[in-house]
Design a protein around this motif. Structure first.
Motif, mmCIF file in Angstrom:
data_model
loop_
_atom_site.group_PDB
_atom_site.id
_atom_site.type_symbol
_atom_site.label_atom_id
_atom_site.label_comp_id
_atom_site.label_asym_id
_atom_site.label_seq_id
_atom_site.Cartn_x
_atom_site.Cartn_y
_atom_site.Cartn_z
ATOM 1 N N MET A 1 0.831 -1.207 0.000
ATOM 2 C CA MET A 1 0.000 0.000 0.000
ATOM 3 C C MET A 1 0.869 1.263 0.000
ATOM 4 S SD MET A 1 -3.023 -1.084 -0.232
ATOM 5 C CE MET A 1 -3.837 0.495 -0.005
ATOM 6 N N LEU A 2 1.918 1.251 0.821
ATOM 7 C CA LEU A 2 2.818 2.399 0.862
ATOM 8 C C LEU A 2 3.518 2.587 -0.483
ATOM 9 C CD1 LEU A 2 3.983 4.639 2.614
ATOM 10 C CD2 LEU A 2 5.777 3.053 3.364
ATOM 11 N N GLY A 3 3.863 1.460 -1.148
ATOM 12 C CA GLY A 3 4.491 1.541 -2.467
ATOM 13 C C GLY A 3 3.556 2.134 -3.500
ATOM 14 N N ILE A 4 2.278 1.752 -3.465
ATOM 15 C CA ILE A 4 1.290 2.299 -4.408
ATOM 16 C C ILE A 4 1.166 3.804 -4.228
ATOM 17 C CG2 ILE A 4 -1.153 2.324 -5.011
ATOM 18 C CD1 ILE A 4 -1.227 -0.664 -4.314
ATOM 19 N N VAL A 5 1.043 4.229 -2.968
ATOM 20 C CA VAL A 5 0.919 5.668 -2.686
ATOM 21 C C VAL A 5 2.167 6.410 -3.164
ATOM 22 C CG1 VAL A 5 0.746 7.391 -0.863
ATOM 23 C CG2 VAL A 5 -0.647 5.310 -0.756
ATOM 24 N N THR A 6 3.340 5.844 -2.891
ATOM 25 C CA THR A 6 4.597 6.482 -3.304
ATOM 26 C C THR A 6 4.673 6.607 -4.820
ATOM 27 O OG1 THR A 6 5.727 5.596 -1.360
ATOM 28 C CG2 THR A 6 7.105 6.330 -3.186
ATOM 29 N N GLY A 7 4.293 5.537 -5.542
ATOM 30 C CA GLY A 7 4.333 5.567 -6.999
ATOM 31 C C GLY A 7 3.406 6.612 -7.576
ATOM 32 N N SER B 278 10.995 5.418 -9.854
ATOM 33 C CA SER B 278 11.757 4.357 -10.517
ATOM 34 C C SER B 278 13.148 4.172 -9.909
ATOM 35 C CB SER B 278 11.880 4.656 -12.011
ATOM 36 O OG SER B 278 12.596 5.861 -12.226
ATOM 37 N N VAL B 279 13.598 5.133 -9.076
ATOM 38 C CA VAL B 279 14.902 4.976 -8.422
ATOM 39 C C VAL B 279 14.885 3.783 -7.472
ATOM 40 C CG1 VAL B 279 15.445 7.424 -8.610
ATOM 41 C CG2 VAL B 279 14.298 6.579 -6.557
ATOM 42 N N LEU B 280 13.678 3.339 -7.084
ATOM 43 C CA LEU B 280 13.557 2.193 -6.179
ATOM 44 C C LEU B 280 13.587 0.855 -6.920
ATOM 45 C CD1 LEU B 280 10.720 3.605 -3.890
ATOM 46 C CD2 LEU B 280 13.133 3.356 -3.280
ATOM 47 N N LYS B 281 13.574 0.907 -8.242
ATOM 48 C CA LYS B 281 13.510 -0.332 -9.022
ATOM 49 C C LYS B 281 14.645 -1.298 -8.694
ATOM 50 C CE LYS B 281 13.043 -2.090 -13.726
ATOM 51 N NZ LYS B 281 12.906 -1.729 -15.166
ATOM 52 N N ALA C 65 6.064 0.737 -5.861
ATOM 53 C CA ALA C 65 6.332 2.145 -6.142
ATOM 54 C C ALA C 65 6.805 2.320 -7.577
ATOM 55 C CB ALA C 65 7.379 2.691 -5.168
ATOM 56 N N ASP C 66 7.694 1.442 -8.020
ATOM 57 C CA ASP C 66 8.184 1.524 -9.401
ATOM 58 C C ASP C 66 7.073 1.233 -10.401
ATOM 59 O OD1 ASP C 66 10.210 1.512 -11.580
ATOM 60 O OD2 ASP C 66 9.719 -0.619 -11.631
ATOM 61 N N SER C 67 6.289 0.179 -10.160
ATOM 62 C CA SER C 67 5.232 -0.215 -11.099
ATOM 63 C C SER C 67 4.181 0.880 -11.258
ATOM 64 C CB SER C 67 4.564 -1.511 -10.636
ATOM 65 O OG SER C 67 5.478 -2.582 -10.686
ATOM 66 N N PHE C 68 3.696 1.414 -10.148
ATOM 67 C CA PHE C 68 2.636 2.414 -10.215
ATOM 68 C C PHE C 68 3.169 3.800 -10.585
ATOM 69 C CE2 PHE C 68 0.375 -0.915 -8.127
ATOM 70 C CZ PHE C 68 -0.954 -0.701 -8.453
ATOM 71 N N GLY C 69 4.465 3.997 -10.437
ATOM 72 C CA GLY C 69 5.044 5.281 -10.834
ATOM 73 C C GLY C 69 5.346 5.369 -12.308
ATOM 74 N N ARG D 289 6.016 10.333 -16.924
ATOM 75 C CA ARG D 289 4.803 10.838 -16.268
ATOM 76 C C ARG D 289 5.171 11.432 -14.924
ATOM 77 N NH1 ARG D 289 1.309 8.677 -12.578
ATOM 78 N NH2 ARG D 289 2.311 6.642 -12.669
ATOM 79 N N PRO D 290 4.879 12.690 -14.689
ATOM 80 C CA PRO D 290 5.198 13.296 -13.397
ATOM 81 C C PRO D 290 4.268 12.791 -12.310
ATOM 82 C CG PRO D 290 3.945 14.835 -14.724
ATOM 83 C CD PRO D 290 4.219 13.626 -15.601
ATOM 84 N N GLY D 291 4.772 12.779 -11.094
ATOM 85 C CA GLY D 291 3.921 12.406 -9.973
ATOM 86 C C GLY D 291 3.074 13.582 -9.523
ATOM 87 N N LEU D 292 2.208 13.312 -8.562
ATOM 88 C CA LEU D 292 1.332 14.364 -8.066
ATOM 89 C C LEU D 292 2.125 15.485 -7.391
ATOM 90 C CD1 LEU D 292 -1.651 12.334 -6.610
ATOM 91 C CD2 LEU D 292 -1.447 13.410 -8.849
ATOM 92 N N PHE D 293 3.223 15.127 -6.716
ATOM 93 C CA PHE D 293 4.027 16.152 -6.068
ATOM 94 C C PHE D 293 4.637 17.102 -7.093
ATOM 95 C CE2 PHE D 293 5.004 13.699 -1.919
ATOM 96 C CZ PHE D 293 3.819 14.160 -1.397
ATOM 97 N N ARG D 294 5.169 16.534 -8.195
ATOM 98 C CA ARG D 294 5.774 17.374 -9.226
ATOM 99 C C ARG D 294 4.727 18.270 -9.873
ATOM 100 N NH1 ARG D 294 9.169 14.115 -13.473
ATOM 101 N NH2 ARG D 294 8.903 16.062 -14.596
#
Length: 723
Positions: A21-27, A35-38, A193-197, A711-716
Motif C-alpha cells: 500500500m505504501l508503495g502504491i501511494v509512493t508511486g 523508478s529509483v527504487l527499481k 512504487a516503481d510499477s505504479f510510478g 509521467r510526473p507524480g502528483l508532487f511534481r
C-alpha cells in the motif's frame, strides 16, 4: 530475540500488505521519480530466483529417485487424470472469457515471405542441451530432463548418498527462501512504487478490456472455481482451503513469484493429510514429489497467454486461421510449462508461429506489470489443486460429491458468463478496445516547442528564382527561415490526422532541422506533377514527403543521402488478400487493374511491374474505396501498411518476387552544394540520436508510446503549478 522473530513471521503477510500500500501511494505521488527504487525490488526478485533451478531439479531428482518404480507408476496413474481435468477447467474458463473480446477483423498486412516456425516448440520441450536450457531459462526442458533422470535413478542401487545430497540442496533452497522472504515488506514497497510510478495510463486505457478479462478470470479461477472443485472432492470447505493458503497467496502476489508459495502449499497439504488421517512414512515424499512436478505443469497463470493471443489477433488485425485456432489451446498448454517468466518466451514463440507483429511480445511484457498478480494467484491455486487431489487419490481418500460438484460447475459457468457479458457491454459502451491509429497520432510538444511554424497557402503563381542554391545554407541562416515542401497524402511521412493537423515522420524531422538551424519553419504544399518544377524555381529549400530516389530525379535534381528504404507492396481488398501473395499468380489474373495516385514515379513502377495491367490514376489514395474496380494499388510497404491500418476493408500485401527496396530521401534543387553536405551529415547524426529512434518507433513502426515523456507524480504536478 526468538520471540520477536516468530512474531514478525506470524505477521509477515500484514507487513507485506502495508509495504504494498505504501508503495502504491509512493508511486502515484512521485510518478517516474519512484523508478529509483527499481533496483531494490529487482534485487529481491533475483534473490528469490537464485534457488528456482536448484530447487526444481533437486526436488524432482530426489523425489522421483527415492520412489520405487512401482510407487512412481502408481503416482502417475493417480495424477494424469487430475492434470487433464485441471487443464480442461482452466481452458474452459479462458474460452468463456475470450467471448468478451471482439473477433479479429481482416488483416491490415500480409507478408508472403514470412514462414511459420513450427519447430520452435520442440526446442522448448526437448532437453537436447541441458546447460543451454539452464542459461536460457527453458524450464519445460529442464523439468523433462529431471523427470527422465529421476525415473532412471529409481533403478540404480547404492544411490542413498547422492539422494542425501539432493535433499540437502532442496532444504538449503527452502532455507534461503525463508531468509529472503523476511525482506519482503521492503522489496514489495520498492516493486509497487516503481510499477505504479511508471504505468502508461493511456496504454492501459486502450487495453482495459484485456486487463479486466485477465484479472477477472484469474481471480475467479483462483478464489472460486478451483477451490469449489477441491471442496467437492475432500472434507475441507472452500473458505477453509482459502484460509490455509492465505500466506501462500500474499507472499506470491507481493513478490509476483509463484515459487515463493511452495513451502506454504506443502504445509497446507500436510494439514489436509492429517485431517483425513493419512498415516504413512512416505507421505511427505509423495506430497513433495507431487508439488515439485506441479510447479511447471500446473502454472495456470501462463495459460492465460491464450487469451492474450486472441486479444492480440484483434489488436493487430492479424486473424488466426481456423486450423491454428483449433490447435492453439494445445500449443498454449505445452508452451506454458515452466515458471511465470516462461510465459514471455511462450508469447514470443506463439507470436512468431502465428506471424504476429514483433511488438506483440513487448506489449505482453508491458501488460504483465498488471496481469502478473492475477496470473500468480491462479498458478498458486493450480499447484494446490494438484497437490491436494493427487495426494488424496494416491491414498484412496478422494471422494467426489456429485451434487456439490455440479453446483460448483453451474455457479462457476454462470459467474464467468456474467463477467464476460459485463466486460463486453463495457467494451461496447466505452469503445475500450479502440487502438491508437495513425489518424490519432500528433506531434508531441517536445518536437514542436520553440519553433515558429506556418503553412503557406497553395498558390498558382510561379516563384521568382532565388540565389544559386550552392549558397542555400547561407540564405536560410540570413533569412532566418527554411521552406519545406510537403504533400499531405503520404502517410506516415506527411499527412493530416483526424484533427486536420499536419503530422508525420518527415514533418517531425522538419521541426528538428529548423531547431538545429535556429530558424523559423514554413511548410509549402506541392503536387507530384509539379514537384520538379517547383524545386527548379526555388519555391522551397527541401521537399520531404517520403520521396523515392529515381534515375530521372537524380539526373535533374539533388538528393540527400537516403534515410530509409522500403519494399514495394500492394493495397488490396481484404477479402482478396490471399490471392496477391505471389507476383506470378497476380500476373495470371485476367483484366488486372492497378491503381496509382497522380505521381509519375508510381506510373512508371506500375508499368514495369505489371506491363499487361490497366493503370488507373487517382488524385490520391483516399479515393481508392470509391473505385471497387481496382484490383490493387501500388505503394511502398510502410505507406501501404499505414494506410491499410486506417481502412479495415483493405490489406497491405508484400508479395513474393515483387522487386527490391526503394530508397527514400529528401529532394533538393539542382546544385544544392553545401546544404546537401550539411543535410547528409545531419541525417547521419539523427539516425544515431534518441530523437531519430523515437521518431522511427512512432511514425514508421506505429508505436507512439515510445515517444511519451516521463509521467510526473502528483508532487511534481503540484509544485510545478505553484511556480
Amino acid at each position: 530475540m526468538l520471540a520477536k522473530k516468530l512474531s514478525y513471521s506470524k505477521h509477515l503477510p500484514l507487513w507485506v500488505l502495508c509495504g504494498a500500500m505504501l508503495g502504491i501511494v509512493t508511486g502515484i505521488m512521485f510518478g517516474e521519480q519512484a523508478s529509483v527504487l527499481k533496483p531494490v525490488g529487482s534485487t529481491y526478485v533475483k534473490l528469490m530466483q537464485i534457488v528456482v533451478f536448484p530447487y526444481i531439479i533437486c526436488s524432482l531428482l530426489h523425489a522421483l529417485g527415492s520412489l520405487a518404480p512401482t510407487t512412481a507408476l502408481r503416482l502417475f496413474r493417480c495424477s494424469w487424470f487430475i492434470y487433464l481435468s485441471l487443464w480442461a477447467v482452466t481452458l474452459l474458463t479462458i474460452f468463456i472469457l475470450s467471448l468478451a473480446i471482439t473477433q479479429a477483423p481482416t488483416p491490415s498486412y500480409l507478408n508472403a515471405t514470412i514462414v511459420q516456425n513450427k519447430d520452435a516448440l520442440l526446442d522448448l520441450l526437448i532437453p537436447v542441451n541441458p546447460f543451454f536450457d539452464l542459461v536460457n531459462n527453458n524450464i519445460p526442458a529442464i523439468v523433462i530432463f529431471s523427470i527422465i533422470y529421476g525415473i532412471a535413478i529409481q533403478r540404480i542401487e547404492k544411490k542413498e548418498t547422492f539422494l542425501d545430497v539432493l535433499n540437502l540442496i532442496k532444504k538449503a533452497s527452502i532455507t534461503i527462501w525463508e531468509w529472503v522472504v523476511t525482506l519482503a515488506p521492503f522489496a514489495v514497497f520498492a516493486l509497487f512504487a516503481d510499477s505504479f510510478g511508471t504505468l502508461n495510463l493511456e496504454t492501459l486505457t486502450s487495453l482495459s478490456t484485456y486487463l479486466l478479462t485477465v484479472l477477472a478470470g484469474t481471480l475467479i479461477l483462483a478464489f472460486w472455481v478451483l477451490p469449489a472443485i477441491i471442496s467437492a472432492m475432500c472434507p475441507a470447505k472452500t473458505q477453509d482451503i482459502l484460509s490455509d493458503l492465505r500466506s501462500a497467496f500474499v507472499i506470491a502476489v507481493v513478490t509476483s513469484l509463484s515459487v515463493a508459495a511452495l513451502p506454504f502449499i506443502q504445509k497446507a497439504a500436510e494439514k489436509l493429510a492429517d485431517q483425513v488421517k493419512i498415516e504413512d512414512e512416505n507421505r511427505s515424499e509423495i506430497i513433495s514429489t507431487t508439488l515439485a512436478v506441479s510447479y511447471p505443469l500446473a502454472q495456470l497463470g501462463n495459460f492465460f497467454i491464450w487469451l492474450f493471443v486472441l486479444f492480440a489477433a484483434f489488436y493487430y488485425r492479424a486473424p488466426i486461421s481456423l486450423d491454428d485456432q483449433f490447435v492453439l489451446p494445445f500449443v498454449t498448454v505445452l508452451s506454458s510449462f515452466g515458471s511465470p517468466s516462461t510465459s514471455i518466451d511462450a508469447v514470443s514463440f506463439l507470436a512468431d508461429w502465428l506471424t504476429f507483429p514483433t511488438e506483440a511480445s513487448a506489449l505482453y511484457v508491458e501488460m504483465m506489470t498488471i496481469t502478473r498478480y492475477g496470473q500468480v494467484l491462479a498458478s498458486v491455486m493450480g499447484f494446490t489443486f494438484i497437490t491436494f487431489l493427487v495426494t488424496l487419490r494416491y491414498y484412496g481418500k478422494l471422494k467426489f460429491n456429485i451434487k456439490q460438484g455440479a453446483v460448483a460447475l453451474f455457479v462457476s459457468v454462470s459467474i464467468l458468463a456474467l463477467v464476460t457479458y459485463g466486460i463486453r457491454a463495457f467494451e461496447n459502451r466505452y469503445d475500450s478496445l479502440k487502438r491508437p491509429t495513425y489518424l490519432t497520432f500528433e506531434l508531441s510538444k517536445a518536437v514542436t516547442n520553440g519553433i515558429r511554424a506556418s503553412i503557406e497557402e497553395p498558390s498558382g503563381s510561379e516563384s521568382k528564382d532565388e540565389k544559386p542554391y550552392s549558397k542555400t545554407l547561407d540564405r536560410i541562416q540570413k533569412s532566418g527561415e527554411i521552406r519545406v515542401g510537403f504533400n499531405s497524402d503520404i502517410i506516415p511521412f506527411s499527412y493530416r490526422n483526424s484533427q486536420n493537423k499536419l503530422v508525420g515522420f518527415d514533418i517531425a524531422y522538419a521541426y528538428q532541422l529548423a531547431r538545429d538551424l535556429g530558424v523559423k519553419l514554413t511548410f509549402v504544399p506541392f503536387s507530384w506533377g509539379n514537384l520538379e518544377g517547383d524545386l527548379k524555381r526555388h519555391r522551397f529549400d527541401i521537399a520531404a514527403s517520403g520521396i523515392y530516389v529515381t534515375n530521372n530525379r537524380l539526373r535533374n535534381l539533388d538528393f540527400s543521402q537516403p534515410y530509409y528504404q522500403s519494399a514495394v507492396a500492394l493495397i488490396v481488398k481484404a477479402e482478396n488478400a490471399e490471392e496477391f501473395l505471389d507476383r506470378a499468380e497476380i500476373e495470371k489474373r485476367g483484366k488486372l487493374i492497378i491503381g496509382i495516385f497522380d505521381d509519375p514515379v508510381l506510373k512508371e513502377m506500375a508499368v514495369r511491374l505489371f506491363p499487361k495491367a490497366t493503370i488507373k490514376v487517382l488524385p490520391n489514395y483516399s479515393e481508392l474505396p470509391n473505385h471497387p474496380e481496382i484490383d490493387a494499388a501500388i505503394w511502398t510497404l510502410e505507406q501501404a501498411r499505414a494506410w491499410s491500418a486506417q481502412n479495415d476493408d483493405y490489406t497491405a500485401v508484400l508479395p513474393r518476387d515483387l522487386g527490391g527496396k526503394i530508397p527514400i530521401a529528401y529532394l533538393l534543387p539542382p546544385d544544392s552544394g553545401e546544404f546537401r553536405n550539411y543535410l547528409d551529415y545531419w541525417l547521419r547524426l539523427q539516425s544515431l540520436s534518441d530523437f531519430g529512434k523515437r521518431m522511427h518507433h512512432k511514425w514508421i513502426e506505429g508505436k507512439p508510446a515510445q515517444e511519451k515523456s516521463p509521467r510526473p507524480g502528483l508532487f511534481r504536478k503540484y509544485f510545478s503549478s505553484k511556480d
